[in-house]
Write a protein that holds these residues in place. Structure first.
Motif, PDB file in Angstrom:
ATOM      1  N   ASP A  50       0.810  -1.221   0.000  1.00 30.26           N
ATOM      2  CA  ASP A  50       0.000   0.000   0.000  1.00 30.26           C
ATOM      3  C   ASP A  50       0.841   1.268   0.000  1.00 30.26           C
ATOM      4  OD1 ASP A  50      -2.496  -1.390   0.121  1.00 30.26           O
ATOM      5  OD2 ASP A  50      -2.108  -1.787   2.239  1.00 30.26           O
ATOM      6  N   GLY A  51       2.163   1.098  -0.084  1.00 33.86           N
ATOM      7  CA  GLY A  51       3.041   2.263  -0.150  1.00 33.86           C
ATOM      8  C   GLY A  51       3.446   2.826   1.198  1.00 33.86           C
ATOM      9  N   LEU A  70      10.268 -15.370   1.176  1.00 34.12           N
ATOM     10  CA  LEU A  70      10.803 -14.550   0.098  1.00 34.12           C
ATOM     11  C   LEU A  70      10.197 -15.025  -1.211  1.00 34.12           C
ATOM     12  CD1 LEU A  70      14.622 -14.484   1.025  1.00 34.12           C
ATOM     13  CD2 LEU A  70      12.826 -12.919   1.779  1.00 34.12           C
ATOM     14  N   ILE A  71       9.705 -14.096  -2.015  1.00 38.77           N
ATOM     15  CA  ILE A  71       9.093 -14.446  -3.295  1.00 38.77           C
ATOM     16  C   ILE A  71       9.483 -13.402  -4.337  1.00 38.77           C
ATOM     17  CG2 ILE A  71       7.115 -15.646  -2.288  1.00 38.77           C
ATOM     18  CD1 ILE A  71       6.515 -12.223  -3.695  1.00 38.77           C
ATOM     19  N   TYR A  72       9.134 -13.648  -5.579  1.00 42.76           N
ATOM     20  CA  TYR A  72       9.102 -12.580  -6.578  1.00 42.76           C
ATOM     21  C   TYR A  72       7.991 -12.893  -7.554  1.00 42.76           C
ATOM     22  CZ  TYR A  72      12.202 -15.572  -9.539  1.00 42.76           C
ATOM     23  OH  TYR A  72      12.778 -16.590 -10.269  1.00 42.76           O
ATOM     24  N   THR A  73       7.290 -11.893  -7.990  1.00 47.76           N
ATOM     25  CA  THR A  73       6.004 -12.084  -8.659  1.00 47.76           C
ATOM     26  C   THR A  73       6.119 -12.683 -10.051  1.00 47.76           C
ATOM     27  OG1 THR A  73       5.965  -9.831  -9.562  1.00 47.76           O
ATOM     28  CG2 THR A  73       5.024 -10.160  -7.370  1.00 47.76           C
ATOM     29  N   SER A  74       7.273 -12.592 -10.680  1.00 50.09           N
ATOM     30  CA  SER A  74       7.427 -13.154 -12.026  1.00 50.09           C
ATOM     31  C   SER A  74       7.985 -14.566 -12.008  1.00 50.09           C
ATOM     32  CB  SER A  74       8.335 -12.255 -12.875  1.00 50.09           C
ATOM     33  OG  SER A  74       9.609 -12.119 -12.270  1.00 50.09           O
ATOM     34  N   CYS A  75       8.134 -15.145 -10.826  1.00 47.98           N
ATOM     35  CA  CYS A  75       8.661 -16.504 -10.692  1.00 47.98           C
ATOM     36  C   CYS A  75       7.724 -17.506 -11.375  1.00 47.98           C
ATOM     37  CB  CYS A  75       8.802 -16.846  -9.210  1.00 47.98           C
ATOM     38  SG  CYS A  75       9.311 -18.534  -8.868  1.00 47.98           S
ATOM     39  N   VAL A  76       8.312 -18.460 -12.084  1.00 46.87           N
ATOM     40  CA  VAL A  76       7.502 -19.490 -12.746  1.00 46.87           C
ATOM     41  C   VAL A  76       7.762 -20.870 -12.149  1.00 46.87           C
ATOM     42  CG1 VAL A  76       7.375 -18.227 -14.919  1.00 46.87           C
ATOM     43  CG2 VAL A  76       9.243 -19.860 -14.567  1.00 46.87           C
ATOM     44  N   ASP A  77       8.496 -20.917 -11.066  1.00 46.93           N
ATOM     45  CA  ASP A  77       8.804 -22.206 -10.450  1.00 46.93           C
ATOM     46  C   ASP A  77       8.084 -22.360  -9.112  1.00 46.93           C
ATOM     47  OD1 ASP A  77      10.844 -23.712 -12.188  1.00 46.93           O
ATOM     48  OD2 ASP A  77      11.648 -21.696 -12.159  1.00 46.93           O
ATOM     49  N   SER A  78       8.743 -22.120  -8.014  1.00 51.69           N
ATOM     50  CA  SER A  78       8.174 -22.456  -6.711  1.00 51.69           C
ATOM     51  C   SER A  78       7.266 -21.385  -6.106  1.00 51.69           C
ATOM     52  CB  SER A  78       9.303 -22.756  -5.718  1.00 51.69           C
ATOM     53  OG  SER A  78      10.065 -23.862  -6.146  1.00 51.69           O
ATOM     54  N   LYS A 116       2.650  -1.375  -6.267  1.00 49.75           N
ATOM     55  CA  LYS A 116       1.494  -1.638  -7.132  1.00 49.75           C
ATOM     56  C   LYS A 116       1.494  -3.076  -7.618  1.00 49.75           C
ATOM     57  CE  LYS A 116      -0.739  -0.177 -11.429  1.00 49.75           C
ATOM     58  NZ  LYS A 116      -0.665   0.728 -12.610  1.00 49.75           N
ATOM     59  N   VAL A 117       2.650  -3.562  -8.057  1.00 49.54           N
ATOM     60  CA  VAL A 117       2.752  -4.938  -8.549  1.00 49.54           C
ATOM     61  C   VAL A 117       2.450  -5.924  -7.422  1.00 49.54           C
ATOM     62  CG1 VAL A 117       4.349  -6.679  -9.447  1.00 49.54           C
ATOM     63  CG2 VAL A 117       4.353  -4.379 -10.420  1.00 49.54           C
ATOM     64  N   LEU A 118       2.975  -5.655  -6.240  1.00 52.83           N
ATOM     65  CA  LEU A 118       2.726  -6.542  -5.105  1.00 52.83           C
ATOM     66  C   LEU A 118       1.256  -6.543  -4.705  1.00 52.83           C
ATOM     67  CD1 LEU A 118       5.821  -5.813  -2.832  1.00 52.83           C
ATOM     68  CD2 LEU A 118       5.410  -7.829  -4.253  1.00 52.83           C
ATOM     69  N   LYS A 119       0.605  -5.393  -4.791  1.00 53.04           N
ATOM     70  CA  LYS A 119      -0.813  -5.322  -4.448  1.00 53.04           C
ATOM     71  C   LYS A 119      -1.638  -6.139  -5.437  1.00 53.04           C
ATOM     72  CE  LYS A 119      -4.341  -2.053  -2.927  1.00 53.04           C
ATOM     73  NZ  LYS A 119      -4.614  -0.650  -2.564  1.00 53.04           N
ATOM     74  N   LEU A 134       6.046  -6.912   0.982  1.00 48.56           N
ATOM     75  CA  LEU A 134       7.027  -5.864   1.230  1.00 48.56           C
ATOM     76  C   LEU A 134       8.077  -5.788   0.130  1.00 48.56           C
ATOM     77  CD1 LEU A 134       7.574  -6.797   4.974  1.00 48.56           C
ATOM     78  CD2 LEU A 134       6.400  -4.731   4.171  1.00 48.56           C
ATOM     79  N   THR A 135       8.477  -4.576  -0.184  1.00 50.79           N
ATOM     80  CA  THR A 135       9.579  -4.334  -1.096  1.00 50.79           C
ATOM     81  C   THR A 135      10.506  -3.309  -0.458  1.00 50.79           C
ATOM     82  OG1 THR A 135      10.175  -3.800  -3.388  1.00 50.79           O
ATOM     83  CG2 THR A 135       8.385  -2.509  -2.395  1.00 50.79           C
ATOM     84  N   GLY A 136      11.555  -2.941  -1.154  1.00 50.20           N
ATOM     85  CA  GLY A 136      12.503  -1.982  -0.604  1.00 50.20           C
ATOM     86  C   GLY A 136      13.762  -1.938  -1.442  1.00 50.20           C
ATOM     87  N   LYS A 137      14.828  -1.418  -0.869  1.00 54.01           N
ATOM     88  CA  LYS A 137      16.109  -1.380  -1.577  1.00 54.01           C
ATOM     89  C   LYS A 137      16.714  -2.787  -1.583  1.00 54.01           C
ATOM     90  CE  LYS A 137      17.254   3.380  -0.255  1.00 54.01           C
ATOM     91  NZ  LYS A 137      18.245   4.230   0.473  1.00 54.01           N
TER      92      LYS A 137
END
Length: 332
Positions: A50-51, A70-78, A116-119, A134-137
């Motif tokens: 939400d920023g 820990l994740i990332y939204t473009s992951c195609v595996d786990s 925005k992408v995480l939301k 959560l995101t960040g540096k």
């Protein structure tokens, strides 16, 4: 596909978290003396979906029972399976979520995964309250992930290197453990709800064991594969979930197409397949994970899906003989 560097578990900086439970004998005195507090965890800033700016120790874990992955939204595996499994766990925990239990997913691809992408990602998985993304540096996220034992060094030989694990913690009691994020959801919910909560209240009874978790039918390998790999997103005869209901799927889809899509969904979508593409759009572009099933496991899964189709859809038309027939069926 993301060009993000891969990850797996790092044991060097996370020796004390490596799959062991450190139970504080006694009560709040032991918890107060725990080394796993403000002096250990970094209090670096992160940004929610939400920023909102939060600090890792003060706002994310201090005084809480937490589940962190820990994740990332473009992951195609786990990652897709990991998130879907934790959605099951969240539902089992019910109204405790956001009250005494909190989930946090931290992206390891902050350049792409903006708030925005995480939301949007959170909304795709129908995630309820008590779970924050959560995101960040990047340097801050790397430092945090090293401290919590979920960081990995890049491995150019592995496109993903993602081992789906979660860190379970009770910060007031100073208790932490690492666990598979794709374990039996009932057992995970029991562990989170009872084990971690028992540390807070300083109970001394032994925690429940895996023997207390619901068992899976290992005599039917296809059923077991469905339960462990597919059931987080799909049902058979109980309606759409994160993905479509698979009742009668072997009657509606050509076997060759179905086998290829289950095996390499990322490749099929990249080819703009006329069946897969509209399904991807319909189900909010949730990425179907590449489960890397071997031929034997794929055969058993398809056999199980076919048996369920026969059992629940006896009047369905004969299995289609070609991809063209499957496309025509999809358009009707």
């Amino acid at each position: 596909m993301s060009k993000l560097k891969p990850r797996a578990h790092m044991a060097v900086t996370a020796t004390f978290f490596a799959a062991f439970i450190f139970i504080a004998v006694g009560s709040t005195t032991a918890a107060a003396q725990s080394p796993w507090g403000a002096n250990y965890f970094p209090n670096l800033p992160l940004t929610t979906q939400d920023g909102t700016t939060v600090h890792f120790y003060d706002d994310v874990i201090k005084g809480k029972i937490v589940v962190i992955d820990l994740i990332y939204t473009s992951c195609v595996d786990s990652c897709p399976l990991e998130t879907a499994r934790l959605v099951q766990v969240q539902k089992m925990l019910g109204d405790r979520m956001g009250k005494d239990i909190y989930f946090y997913s931290i992206t390891i691809d902050p350049a792409h995964d903006t708030p925005k992408v995480l939301k949007e990602y959170k909304e795709k998985y129908h995630i309820g309250p008590g779970w924050t993304f959560l995101t960040g540096k990047k340097e801050d996220i790397d430092r945090i992930s090293k401290k919590i034992g979920l960081y990995s060094e890049p491995d150019p030989q592995d496109r993903d290197g993602h081992t789906p694990s979660v860190l379970l913690g009770n910060e007031p009691a100073g208790q932490w453990m690492r666990q598979s994020a794709t374990d039996n959801p009932r057992f995970l919910a029991t562990m989170i709800g009872n084990w971690l909560n028992s540390w807070t209240s300083a109970k001394t009874e032994a925690p429940k064991s895996y023997a207390d978790a619901p068992t899976l039918d290992l005599s039917d390998k296809g059923r077991y594969i469905f339960a462990t790999h597919c059931a987080a997103c799909h049902t058979i005869g109980h309606g759409d979930k994160i993905g479509p209901d698979l009742q009668g799927i072997t009657n509606r889809r050509d076997r060759e197409w179905l086998a290829r899509f289950i095996s390499t969904p990322d490749k099929v979508l990249a080819e703009k397949d006329p069946i897969a593409t509209p399904l991807f759009e319909k189900y909010k572009k949730v990425i179907m994970p590449n489960l890397r099933l071997g031929n034997g496991d794929l055969y058993e899964l398809l056999k199980f899906l076919k048996s369920q189709s026969v059992a629940t859809d006896k009047d369905a038309p004969a299995v289609e003989k070609s991809v063209t027939a499957g496309r025509e069926s999809a358009s009707r």
